[in-house]
Scaffold this active site. Structure first.
Site, PDB file in Angstrom:
ATOM      1  N   GLU A  37       0.284  -3.175  -2.711  1.00  0.00           N
ATOM      2  CA  GLU A  37      -0.884  -3.579  -3.508  1.00  0.00           C
ATOM      3  C   GLU A  37      -0.673  -3.410  -5.005  1.00  0.00           C
ATOM      4  OE1 GLU A  37      -1.641   0.723  -2.256  1.00  0.00           O
ATOM      5  OE2 GLU A  37      -0.779  -1.100  -1.399  1.00  0.00           O
ATOM      6  N   GLU A  60     -12.801   4.020   5.095  1.00  0.00           N
ATOM      7  CA  GLU A  60     -12.557   4.513   3.736  1.00  0.00           C
ATOM      8  C   GLU A  60     -13.520   5.664   3.490  1.00  0.00           C
ATOM      9  OE1 GLU A  60     -11.418   5.880   0.728  1.00  0.00           O
ATOM     10  OE2 GLU A  60     -10.248   4.060   1.123  1.00  0.00           O
ATOM     11  N   ASN A 103      -2.200   5.533 -14.375  1.00  0.00           N
ATOM     12  CA  ASN A 103      -3.542   4.962 -14.507  1.00  0.00           C
ATOM     13  C   ASN A 103      -4.213   4.924 -13.147  1.00  0.00           C
ATOM     14  OD1 ASN A 103      -1.786   2.994 -13.496  1.00  0.00           O
ATOM     15  ND2 ASN A 103      -3.072   1.310 -14.210  1.00  0.00           N
ATOM     16  N   GLU A 138      -3.573   7.322   1.285  1.00  0.00           N
ATOM     17  CA  GLU A 138      -3.795   8.449   0.365  1.00  0.00           C
ATOM     18  C   GLU A 138      -3.689   9.763   1.158  1.00  0.00           C
ATOM     19  OE1 GLU A 138      -5.085   4.821  -0.820  1.00  0.00           O
ATOM     20  OE2 GLU A 138      -6.433   5.965   0.480  1.00  0.00           O
ATOM     21  N   GLU A 170       1.840   8.035  -5.317  1.00  0.00           N
ATOM     22  CA  GLU A 170       1.946   6.613  -5.683  1.00  0.00           C
ATOM     23  C   GLU A 170       2.564   6.411  -7.070  1.00  0.00           C
ATOM     24  OE1 GLU A 170      -2.009   5.175  -5.069  1.00  0.00           O
ATOM     25  OE2 GLU A 170      -1.851   5.277  -2.897  1.00  0.00           O
TER      26      GLU A 170
END
Length: 706
Positions: free
Chosen positions: A510, A417, A197, A486, A176
């Site tokens: 997002e 998740e 971050n 992910e 990402e």
């Protein structure tokens, strides 16, 4: 024997050895434009070269391995035998960018054996296509060697030009990152470390993740990746900026001194190079899926490609939350009456999405935050056991919602998740998938946010490669298709296991809602189309109509025009395409919503009409069954005019074209909602000029006229 006889004999032997070393084993592509040479040098080191249109693209590049339980395997080889064969067939995608896929290549197999006393054997297999090549190592069964503990694979790509390169760092945990565009000699992956971050990130060396795409000064286009990644570690490419050399660097683990553990016999994934003389042909290539094995699941018609809405974007905006506000009491999630009232996955809210979807030709609704455990899903070291994947929050009636969706002809998409707590998920997969099967749910979005548990493992190492693949294989037994977030990168396994439908694996939509660096810049997706998308389908979640969303977050926005958000349904491919914005934002804009209602998700044919990496791209796709065409084009921060020919349309057929394009004053930042919608009649002989605004795009639906 006298000396005068010995000397001529030595000369004969030396000449014979010299001739053998000079002998080049060659294999060409079916059109003969791509040439791969292979040999071993005087030290017995195996190497290969690649030429395209008479230009050397990959110079002498060596192959080998380093182990923790054996001597390295890289020299003292002799060639035992070589074989060549041609393969040419066509197979069908059960869903995909096209129906028919040509699979035409020339194969070259070389069998090597060490001249040292160990006499270990290694095979190298090349498959050479018109648009690139793949090669892999095969470790055959052999006496005295049963297990390989691979410390490093030493596969080289020795390049001959300082290419313009589009890259992200060789991060062991995430993909990402925003893409950088530099010369190959200027790649500095560690420069990303202070800028990230994200929930997890580990960049140990100056390497890049794949696909990594390069453009030469004279228009040569290269993209490096891998195919059929099974029971192996993901490969990054370590960059030697001085010598313009790439070398495989496998993702490791803190728990072992090796990166891959395999029992002989086995083979590695394919190392791939796409090679074209233009950018559009990179997207058109089927090299990656062709290098995978045929479908092992058989009929997967239980999975239906679809558009879907869902309880998702509102959480990123801060309108609602994933968690309900429960507390852990005596080891159980308990409603103590302290719910904060912002929970998104309520029965009432989900029904609202179901109603909207049913009215607008949208077949699915994703529900995130429906199950207990979100109060501790991230930020806690011990995340094992937090989620159980079957227990809903008190305000979400699973029976009522699924029955309501069924009555409306809409499918609920499950969400799991895992919080990267892999042992919990592995233990509960049967229970979770069985619940889905009970309710007739055929698609799940899985997530792996956070550092992998068990500690010391990384998202892209062998442990997680196996976890992702095994989860999908098990899901298929319950007629469940998997859209992983992910994830490990896609490597074409969707051919072998067609229930692997899509995945994230990039910096998604997002980031526009909450990143502190301004979100995804306008150049992001024109790069993604020629890099990440070459690997496989992307769940990017397009369709944001409320570009600025100032009522929720004044410091964030989507950095495209509204017209580009429509174009993404064609440009960025996935068999599941989210209609990502809030219901109220679509209801306030019924005219552009019409394109989303009309656009397909499953394609008979795809044509890449134009494009340059990082600048712009235009793609046309023909819908299966209906035969209607849809066209999408996007650009970076620069405005440009596109000349379109419609010669891909059917003969003797008229089409009603609805064109959604940037208005005269449109601009991704200054005026993103300025859109013009026009109707006209077109045929295959028609032409059209369309202007794309800065950060803009266009979308066209071409509906057959009876």
């Amino acid at each position: 024997m006298s000396f005068r006889y010995i000397l001529p004999l030595l000369v004969i032997l030396l000449n014979a050895c010299s001739k053998e070393n000079k002998k080049i084993f060659e294999v060409t592509s079916p059109n003969s434009e791509l040439v791969v040479n292979f040999n071993v040098n005087a030290k017995g080191q195996p190497f290969y070269t690649v030429a395209f249109n008479n230009k050397k693209v990959v110079d002498t590049s060596y192959l080998g391995f380093e182990f923790t339980n054996a001597e390295q395997l890289k020299d003292s080889f002799k060639i035992l035998r070589t074989t060549k064969k041609e393969f040419n067939d066509t197979w069908q995608m059960p869903w995909g960018e096209q129906l028919q896929v040509a699979n035409h290549y020339n194969e070259f197999r070389v069998e090597l054996e060490e001249t040292s006393p160990s006499q270990r054997k290694l095979n190298v297999v090349f498959k050479v296509y018109d648009d690139g090549l793949g090669f892999r190592y095969e470790f055959p069964k052999q006496a005295g060697w049963t297990e390989a503990l691979i410390k490093e694979e030493q596969t080289e790509f020795n390049l001959t030009e300082d290419y313009k390169t589009f890259w992200i760092p060789g991060d062991w945990d995430i993909y990402e990152h925003l893409y950088s565009t530099t010369k190959l000699s200027e790649i500095d992956a560690k420069s990303y470390i202070p800028k990230t971050n994200l929930a997890q990130s580990y960049i140990p060396e100056n390497s890049v993740n794949t696909p990594v795409t390069m453009v030469g000064e004279k228009g040569l286009h290269l993209s490096f990746h891998e195919a059929a990644l099974v029971d192996y570690s993901g490969m990054t490419l370590k960059v030697d900026t001085t010598h313009l050399n790439l070398k495989s660097s496998l993702v490791g683990s803190e728990n072992t001194d090796y990166k891959v553990k395999r029992t002989l016999p086995f083979h590695t994934p394919w190392r791939t190079i796409q090679i074209t003389d233009n950018a559009p042909d990179l997207i058109a290539s089927n090299l990656i899926v062709n290098l995978n094995e045929p479908n092992k699941l058989g009929d997967v018609s239980w999975f239906e490609p679809m558009k879907y809405t869902g309880v998702w974007w509102e959480m990123h905006l801060g309108k609602s939350t994933w968690d309900y506000g429960m507390e852990m009491v005596d080891g159980k999630w308990t409603d103590t009456g302290k719910a904060h009232g912002k929970h998104g996955a309520t029965t009432e809210n989900v029904k609202r999405f179901i109603d909207f979807s049913a009215r607008n030709n949208i077949k699915g609704v994703l529900v995130e935050g429906w199950n207990t455990g979100w109060e501790r899903w991230i930020g806690f070291e011990d995340r094992e056991g937090v989620f159980d994947f079957v227990t809903p929050y008190p305000d979400y009636d699973l029976d009522e919602v699924t029955q309501y969706a069924k009555e409306k002809g809409v499918q609920i998409i499950m969400h799991h998740e895992t919080s990267a707590a892999t042992e919990t998920y592995t233990k509960q997969q049967d229970t979770a998938y069985a619940l889905m099967q009970k309710y007739g749910m055929h698609a799940v979005k899985s997530g792996y946010v956070g550092k992998i548990l068990p500690k010391g493992e990384y998202h892209h190492g062998q442990y997680m490669v196996n976890h992702y693949n095994n989860a999908a294989i098990k899901a298929s037994k319950y007629e469940v298709a998997v859209n992983a977030h992910e994830p490990i990168k896609p490597t074409g396994l969707r051919r072998t296991y067609p229930n692997i439908i899509s995945r994230e694996g990039l910096r998604g939509q997002e980031f526009n809602a909450w990143s502190i660096d301004g979100g995804n810049p306008p150049e992001h997706l024109p790069i993604v189309a020629f890099t990440r998308m070459l690997a496989g389908p992307i769940d990017f979640t397009p369709g944001i109509f409320n570009i600025k969303f100032d009522e929720y977050k004044t410091e964030n926005q989507v950095n495209t025009t509204l017209a580009q958000q429509l174009a993404l349904y064609v440009v960025i491919y996935s068999p599941v395409q989210m209609v990502a914005d809030l219901v109220e934002h679509y209801e306030a804009n019924p005219e552009p919503l019409q394109f989303i209602k009309d656009v397909g998700v499953d394609w008979e044919a795809t044509k890449v009409l134009n494009g340059e990496v990082g600048d712009y791209v235009t793609i046309a796709r023909k819908e299966r069954e209906s035969g209607n065409w849809f066209v999408g084009g996007i650009t970076d921060e620069h405005s440009r005019a596109i000349e379109l020919s419609f010669d891909f349309l059917d003969h003797d057929q008229n089409y009603e074209a609805i064109i959604y394009k940037d208005g005269e004053k449109a601009h991704w930042n200054d005026n993103p909602l300025d859109i013009i919608i026009e109707k006209m009649e077109l045929t295959k002989d028609s032409g059209l000029s369309i202007r794309l605004a800065e950060g803009g795009g266009f979308a066209i639906s071409l509906i057959k006229i009876d």
